[in-house]
Structures are given as structure tokens and as C-alpha cells.
Design a protein around this motif. Structure first.
Motif, PDB file in Angstrom:
ATOM      1  N   HIS A  11       0.868  -1.182   0.000  1.00 49.38           N
ATOM      2  CA  HIS A  11       0.000   0.000   0.000  1.00 49.38           C
ATOM      3  C   HIS A  11       0.902   1.229   0.000  1.00 49.38           C
ATOM      4  CE1 HIS A  11      -3.644  -2.256   0.788  1.00 49.38           C
ATOM      5  NE2 HIS A  11      -3.006  -2.907   1.728  1.00 49.38           N
ATOM      6  N   PHE A  71      -1.460   6.321   8.675  1.00 51.44           N
ATOM      7  CA  PHE A  71      -0.742   5.053   8.559  1.00 51.44           C
ATOM      8  C   PHE A  71      -1.519   3.909   9.205  1.00 51.44           C
ATOM      9  CE2 PHE A  71       2.834   8.043   7.934  1.00 51.44           C
ATOM     10  CZ  PHE A  71       3.162   7.624   6.658  1.00 51.44           C
ATOM     11  N   MET A  72      -2.264   4.202  10.256  1.00 52.57           N
ATOM     12  CA  MET A  72      -3.104   3.161  10.844  1.00 52.57           C
ATOM     13  C   MET A  72      -4.271   2.807   9.915  1.00 52.57           C
ATOM     14  SD  MET A  72      -1.698   2.091  13.520  1.00 52.57           S
ATOM     15  CE  MET A  72      -3.009   1.048  14.074  1.00 52.57           C
ATOM     16  N   TRP A  75      -3.041   0.266   7.504  1.00 48.48           N
ATOM     17  CA  TRP A  75      -2.957  -1.052   8.133  1.00 48.48           C
ATOM     18  C   TRP A  75      -4.347  -1.649   8.314  1.00 48.48           C
ATOM     19  CZ3 TRP A  75      -4.540  -2.913  12.998  1.00 48.48           C
ATOM     20  CH2 TRP A  75      -4.061  -4.177  13.315  1.00 48.48           C
ATOM     21  N   GLY A  76      -5.342  -0.816   8.578  1.00 47.36           N
ATOM     22  CA  GLY A  76      -6.688  -1.309   8.851  1.00 47.36           C
ATOM     23  C   GLY A  76      -7.471  -1.745   7.631  1.00 47.36           C
ATOM     24  N   ARG A  77      -6.918  -1.624   6.445  1.00 47.60           N
ATOM     25  CA  ARG A  77      -7.630  -2.014   5.224  1.00 47.60           C
ATOM     26  C   ARG A  77      -7.669  -3.527   5.014  1.00 47.60           C
ATOM     27  NH1 ARG A  77      -4.800   2.318   1.208  1.00 47.60           N
ATOM     28  NH2 ARG A  77      -5.714   4.166   2.146  1.00 47.60           N
ATOM     29  N   LYS A  78      -6.999  -4.278   5.866  1.00 43.76           N
ATOM     30  CA  LYS A  78      -6.858  -5.708   5.622  1.00 43.76           C
ATOM     31  C   LYS A  78      -8.054  -6.530   6.076  1.00 43.76           C
ATOM     32  CE  LYS A  78      -1.883  -5.447   5.768  1.00 43.76           C
ATOM     33  NZ  LYS A  78      -0.669  -5.812   6.445  1.00 43.76           N
ATOM     34  N   GLN A  82      -9.167  -5.802  12.006  1.00 42.31           N
ATOM     35  CA  GLN A  82      -8.013  -4.911  11.932  1.00 42.31           C
ATOM     36  C   GLN A  82      -8.454  -3.467  11.744  1.00 42.31           C
ATOM     37  OE1 GLN A  82      -5.438  -6.494   8.937  1.00 42.31           O
ATOM     38  NE2 GLN A  82      -4.255  -7.654  10.440  1.00 42.31           N
ATOM     39  N   GLN A  83      -9.540  -3.255  11.037  1.00 45.00           N
ATOM     40  CA  GLN A  83     -10.047  -1.902  10.852  1.00 45.00           C
ATOM     41  C   GLN A  83     -10.548  -1.333  12.180  1.00 45.00           C
ATOM     42  OE1 GLN A  83     -13.156  -1.648   7.958  1.00 45.00           O
ATOM     43  NE2 GLN A  83     -12.933   0.554   7.719  1.00 45.00           N
ATOM     44  N   ALA A  86      -7.547  -0.598  14.257  1.00 45.12           N
ATOM     45  CA  ALA A  86      -6.848   0.570  13.711  1.00 45.12           C
ATOM     46  C   ALA A  86      -7.540   1.870  14.111  1.00 45.12           C
ATOM     47  CB  ALA A  86      -6.757   0.465  12.189  1.00 45.12           C
TER      48      ALA A  86
END
Length: 112
Positions: A11, A71-72, A75-78, A82-83, A86
């Protein structure tokens, strides 16, 4: 043989989005410190322009918190969990950045 480029990130950082997050973070911080500082009367021992330092330092800390939030969000797009994590970590990180910026900005005046 297939050649792969190992230098590209999964990303990549999108600079306009990062700047937008930083500007929103700095704007929120500026409004909050302004609301906090406007009714305060200066103490005679404080420098004449004592409000300038917190009005600069706190929005810079807010911009740092906005960058952390960006930036979090990458990371949270997964996934859903995780979202959620994040978002929670982003809010906590922004509040900590804002608090530290407020402490540094008001050191020697209101935070004594």
C-alpha cells in the motif's frame, strides 16, 4: 523468468491523502488550543507573546497524530477486526499526541 520489483510497497503512501489527514489533525488541535487559550489572562512573569508557542506546537503535534491516523488506516484495510483495532489505536494515538503537544506547548506558563 519473471522479474519482480521488491521496492514497491503493498500500500504505497499517497501524499495528498497524508497531507489531508495531517491538515485535519492540525486543524482540530488548533481549534482546541484556541478555545483553551482565548479566555486566559497572562501572568506578569510570563513573556509578552506566550500564546505563540502553544499555538504552533499543539497543531504540529496534531499533524503528527493525523499522520499516525493515516498510517493506521492503511494497516486497517486488511480486514474488519483490523479496521476496528486501527480506529481505536488511531484515536488513542491522536489523543496522546495532542496531550504531549499541549504539555510541551504550555510548559512554563499554564502547565507549571
Amino acid at each position: 523468468m519473471k522479474q519482480t520489483n521488491h521496492n514497491t510497497a503493498e500500500h504505497p503512501v499517497r501524499i495528498p491523502s497524508l497531507i489531508r489527514y495531517m491538515l485535519v489533525g492540525a486543524g482540530i488541535a488548533f481549534v482546541l488550543i484556541s478555545i483553551f487559550l482565548l479566555p486566559v489572562k497572562a501572568h506578569p512573569d510570563w513573556p509578552e507573546f506566550w500564546k505563540i508557542r502553544p499555538m504552533i506546537v499543539v497543531p504540529l503535534a496534531g499533524a503528527g497524530g493525523g499522520a499516525f491516523t493515516y498510517f493506521m488506516s492503511i494497516w486497517g484495510r486488511k480486514g474488519t477486526w483490523q479496521q476496528l483495532i486501527a480506529v481505536l489505536v488511531s484515536v488513542i494515538g491522536y489523543v496522546i499526541a495532542l496531550w504531549l503537544g499541549t504539555v510541551v506547548g504550555l510548559d512554563g506558563t499554564l502547565w507549571n
